[in-house]
Design a protein around this motif. Structure first.
Motif, mmCIF file in Angstrom:
data_model
loop_
_atom_site.group_PDB
_atom_site.id
_atom_site.type_symbol
_atom_site.label_atom_id
_atom_site.label_comp_id
_atom_site.label_asym_id
_atom_site.label_seq_id
_atom_site.Cartn_x
_atom_site.Cartn_y
_atom_site.Cartn_z
ATOM 1 N N SER A 2 0.808 -1.212 0.000
ATOM 2 C CA SER A 2 0.000 0.000 0.000
ATOM 3 C C SER A 2 0.844 1.266 0.000
ATOM 4 C CB SER A 2 -0.925 -0.002 1.219
ATOM 5 O OG SER A 2 -0.153 -0.014 2.407
ATOM 6 N N GLY A 3 2.149 1.150 0.081
ATOM 7 C CA GLY A 3 3.013 2.314 0.115
ATOM 8 C C GLY A 3 3.457 2.615 1.530
ATOM 9 N N SER A 4 4.648 3.161 1.665
ATOM 10 C CA SER A 4 5.156 3.531 2.986
ATOM 11 C C SER A 4 6.164 4.655 2.848
ATOM 12 C CB SER A 4 5.792 2.326 3.678
ATOM 13 O OG SER A 4 6.956 1.918 2.987
ATOM 14 N N ILE A 5 6.304 5.405 3.926
ATOM 15 C CA ILE A 5 7.232 6.521 3.975
ATOM 16 C C ILE A 5 8.201 6.246 5.105
ATOM 17 C CG2 ILE A 5 7.477 9.017 4.218
ATOM 18 C CD1 ILE A 5 4.378 9.111 3.598
ATOM 19 N N ALA A 6 9.476 6.047 4.770
ATOM 20 C CA ALA A 6 10.484 5.833 5.809
ATOM 21 C C ALA A 6 10.694 7.143 6.557
ATOM 22 C CB ALA A 6 11.795 5.363 5.177
ATOM 23 N N GLN A 7 11.176 7.038 7.764
ATOM 24 C CA GLN A 7 11.469 8.229 8.551
ATOM 25 C C GLN A 7 12.382 9.154 7.756
ATOM 26 O OE1 GLN A 7 10.308 9.139 11.621
ATOM 27 N NE2 GLN A 7 11.366 11.060 11.293
ATOM 28 N N GLY A 8 11.975 10.385 7.593
ATOM 29 C CA GLY A 8 12.788 11.355 6.868
ATOM 30 C C GLY A 8 13.996 11.754 7.698
ATOM 31 N N THR A 9 15.040 12.177 7.015
ATOM 32 C CA THR A 9 16.212 12.684 7.717
ATOM 33 C C THR A 9 16.384 14.152 7.356
ATOM 34 O OG1 THR A 9 17.765 12.078 5.962
ATOM 35 C CG2 THR A 9 17.358 10.436 7.690
ATOM 36 N N SER A 10 16.950 14.877 8.279
ATOM 37 C CA SER A 10 17.158 16.297 8.091
ATOM 38 C C SER A 10 18.577 16.644 8.509
ATOM 39 C CB SER A 10 16.154 17.076 8.949
ATOM 40 O OG SER A 10 16.386 18.456 8.858
ATOM 41 N N GLN A 11 19.238 17.445 7.677
ATOM 42 C CA GLN A 11 20.583 17.921 7.983
ATOM 43 C C GLN A 11 20.594 19.428 7.801
ATOM 44 O OE1 GLN A 11 23.061 16.068 5.070
ATOM 45 N NE2 GLN A 11 22.785 14.017 5.874
ATOM 46 N N THR A 12 21.439 20.089 8.584
ATOM 47 C CA THR A 12 21.623 21.522 8.437
ATOM 48 C C THR A 12 23.109 21.807 8.369
ATOM 49 O OG1 THR A 12 19.595 21.974 9.671
ATOM 50 C CG2 THR A 12 21.170 23.777 9.462
ATOM 51 N N HIS A 13 23.498 22.563 7.365
ATOM 52 C CA HIS A 13 24.881 22.998 7.186
ATOM 53 C C HIS A 13 24.842 24.516 7.030
ATOM 54 C CE1 HIS A 13 26.062 18.816 6.568
ATOM 55 N NE2 HIS A 13 25.035 18.717 5.733
ATOM 56 N N GLY A 14 25.139 25.224 8.104
ATOM 57 C CA GLY A 14 25.005 26.678 8.066
ATOM 58 C C GLY A 14 23.549 27.048 7.894
ATOM 59 N N ASN A 15 23.227 27.752 6.810
ATOM 60 C CA ASN A 15 21.853 28.148 6.528
ATOM 61 C C ASN A 15 21.173 27.211 5.522
ATOM 62 O OD1 ASN A 15 19.619 29.892 6.860
ATOM 63 N ND2 ASN A 15 20.166 31.026 5.018
ATOM 64 N N THR A 16 21.861 26.139 5.136
ATOM 65 C CA THR A 16 21.312 25.195 4.164
ATOM 66 C C THR A 16 20.713 23.994 4.885
ATOM 67 O OG1 THR A 16 22.946 25.869 2.513
ATOM 68 C CG2 THR A 16 21.849 23.745 2.169
ATOM 69 N N HIS A 17 19.491 23.675 4.548
ATOM 70 C CA HIS A 17 18.771 22.541 5.124
ATOM 71 C C HIS A 17 18.570 21.493 4.027
ATOM 72 C CE1 HIS A 17 17.976 25.185 8.477
ATOM 73 N NE2 HIS A 17 17.517 26.083 7.602
ATOM 74 N N GLU A 111 13.853 29.419 5.601
ATOM 75 C CA GLU A 111 12.627 28.697 5.931
ATOM 76 C C GLU A 111 12.104 27.944 4.710
ATOM 77 O OE1 GLU A 111 11.228 28.558 9.046
ATOM 78 O OE2 GLU A 111 13.052 29.597 9.638
ATOM 79 N N GLY A 112 11.511 26.811 4.936
ATOM 80 C CA GLY A 112 10.930 26.020 3.861
ATOM 81 C C GLY A 112 9.974 25.003 4.445
ATOM 82 N N PRO A 113 9.397 24.167 3.599
ATOM 83 C CA PRO A 113 8.502 23.127 4.103
ATOM 84 C C PRO A 113 9.235 22.226 5.100
ATOM 85 C CG PRO A 113 8.377 23.273 1.715
ATOM 86 C CD PRO A 113 9.529 24.129 2.148
ATOM 87 N N THR A 114 8.538 21.817 6.129
ATOM 88 C CA THR A 114 9.117 20.942 7.143
ATOM 89 C C THR A 114 9.024 19.485 6.703
ATOM 90 O OG1 THR A 114 7.030 20.606 8.304
ATOM 91 C CG2 THR A 114 8.346 22.548 8.945
ATOM 92 N N ASP A 115 9.673 18.618 7.456
ATOM 93 C CA ASP A 115 9.556 17.190 7.148
ATOM 94 C C ASP A 115 8.113 16.730 7.277
ATOM 95 O OD1 ASP A 115 9.666 17.490 9.919
ATOM 96 O OD2 ASP A 115 10.882 15.695 10.229
#
Length: 135
Positions: A2-17, A111-115
């Motif tokens: 049926s579909g699945s979404i693995a846990q998203g990962t987030s990284q930040t490098h300075g002002n870059t997400h 700023e941008g869309p969140t996980d």
């Protein structure tokens, strides 16, 4: 499946997400391609598309995400949209004969869309592909 979404990962490098998601989808790559690389497909689950020229260096304008150029285009496999303030990359892989995997990256500054925003969008993508999606 049926579909699945693995846990998203987030990284930040300075002002870059950088957000990464792995989404398993219940449809073949060809159907998923239509969902990530056509105005109708993207509009069905992500956001309205004001412009999309389906080729490398084509114009793209995704409402609420920005306007820019297509910076990678490999039909049925990869679409990358570089817009003001960010880059969206959709990379598709086969998962058996009737299913596929989407590896998604959103790189942006400020700023941008969140996980959670992307998770909700991917839930809509799975639902759209589970229906009679025009693939």
């Amino acid at each position: 499946m049926s579909g699945s979404i693995a846990q998203g990962t987030s990284q930040t490098h300075g002002n870059t997400h950088i957000l990464h998601f792995l989404v398993r989808l219940p449809r073949p790559m060809e159907d998923v391609w239509a969902a990530v690389a056509t105005p109708e497909g993207i509009g069905a689950w992500c956001t309205a598309v004001d412009a999309l020229e389906p080729r490398l260096d084509g114009a793209v304008s995704l409402r609420g995400l920005g306007a820019g150029r297509i910076t990678a285009w490999d039909v049925d496999r990869m679409a990358e949209y570089t817009v003001e303030g960010g880059r969206l990359r959709f990379h598709l892989e086969r998962d058996g004969t009737a299913e596929s995997v989407l590896r998604f990256t959103h790189e942006f500054q400020g700023e941008g869309p969140t996980d959670m925003d992307w998770r909700r969008r991917f839930e809509r993508l799975i639902a759209a592909l589970g229906a009679d999606f025009p693939g």
